[in-house]
Design a protein around this motif. Structure first.
Motif, PDB file in Angstrom:
ATOM      1  N   ARG A 105     -73.095 -15.470 -66.659  1.00 28.28           N
ATOM      2  CA  ARG A 105     -73.050 -14.581 -67.819  1.00 28.28           C
ATOM      3  C   ARG A 105     -73.314 -15.351 -69.106  1.00 28.28           C
ATOM      4  NH1 ARG A 105     -67.727 -12.782 -67.419  1.00 28.28           N
ATOM      5  NH2 ARG A 105     -67.573 -12.894 -65.180  1.00 28.28           N
ATOM      6  N   GLU A 106     -72.758 -16.554 -69.225  1.00 29.69           N
ATOM      7  CA  GLU A 106     -72.995 -17.369 -70.420  1.00 29.69           C
ATOM      8  C   GLU A 106     -74.467 -17.751 -70.556  1.00 29.69           C
ATOM      9  OE1 GLU A 106     -70.454 -20.779 -70.758  1.00 29.69           O
ATOM     10  OE2 GLU A 106     -68.673 -19.623 -70.241  1.00 29.69           O
ATOM     11  N   GLU A 109     -76.389 -14.702 -71.736  1.00 28.08           N
ATOM     12  CA  GLU A 109     -76.165 -14.483 -73.167  1.00 28.08           C
ATOM     13  C   GLU A 109     -76.934 -15.496 -74.014  1.00 28.08           C
ATOM     14  OE1 GLU A 109     -71.960 -14.611 -73.703  1.00 28.08           O
ATOM     15  OE2 GLU A 109     -71.632 -12.737 -72.612  1.00 28.08           O
ATOM     16  N   ASP A 112     -80.612 -14.512 -74.001  1.00 34.06           N
ATOM     17  CA  ASP A 112     -80.869 -13.354 -74.853  1.00 34.06           C
ATOM     18  C   ASP A 112     -80.756 -13.720 -76.337  1.00 34.06           C
ATOM     19  OD1 ASP A 112     -81.292 -11.791 -72.644  1.00 34.06           O
ATOM     20  OD2 ASP A 112     -79.253 -10.965 -72.604  1.00 34.06           O
ATOM     21  N   ARG A 113     -79.765 -14.536 -76.667  1.00 28.84           N
ATOM     22  CA  ARG A 113     -79.538 -14.915 -78.063  1.00 28.84           C
ATOM     23  C   ARG A 113     -80.688 -15.756 -78.614  1.00 28.84           C
ATOM     24  NH1 ARG A 113     -75.037 -17.333 -77.227  1.00 28.84           N
ATOM     25  NH2 ARG A 113     -75.870 -19.432 -77.216  1.00 28.84           N
TER      26      ARG A 113
END
Length: 152
Positions: A105-106, A109, A112-113
């Motif tokens: 998940r990290e 993220e 995406d960031r």
């Protein structure tokens, strides 16, 4: 009355067939990725016994930069660092993704960031891991050794 003698052949014949579905050829192929001009998230997987993971990650970032890529984020999964992790060192890690669910998940993220184009793993990946990670992350996931071995 005499009982029939049990034979292993009879037992094998009575077993139900396995429900495994054969793999479809060409279903998931290794993505052909060039790092030149791409934004890269660098992911490392290390044991707690390995103390020089910072230098390994720095050298991997240098190799990606030498190929023309730009490292926009670095993620490290260390196994066996906490007390609970030390107790789990004997258990197998996730062979599908090489990382824990939280770390996946990290990484998603961070991708995406930073709007990353590709995810490069310092550890070598199997073909199945590459396919699962590519589908999970939504970007090509390759190992550093695959990128370095490709002809330029």
């Amino acid at each position: 009355m005499r009982r029939p003698r049990f034979t292993p052949a009879r037992r094998r014949r009575d077993r139900r067939p396995a429900r495994r579905v054969p793999a479809k050829p060409g279903r998931c192929r290794a993505p052909r990725v060039t790092v030149a001009g791409a934004d890269v998230v660098l992911v490392g997987y290390f044991s707690a016994k390995r103390k020089d993971f910072d230098t390994v990650m720095a050298s991997a970032a240098g190799e990606v930069a030498a190929l023309g890529g730009r490292v926009v984020a670095r993620m490290v999964q260390r196994r066996g660092v906490s007390d609970g992790g030390v107790q789990k060192m004997g258990l197998p890690y996730s062979s599908r993704t090489l990382l824990s669910h939280g770390k996946i998940r990290e990484v998603i993220e961070a991708c995406d960031r930073t709007d990353a184009d590709v995810v490069v793993f310092v550890a070598s990946l199997t073909g199945h891991q590459r396919c699962v990670l590519t589908a999970t992350l939504g970007r090509p996931a390759v190992s550093l050794s695959d990128i370095l071995s490709e002809p330029s």
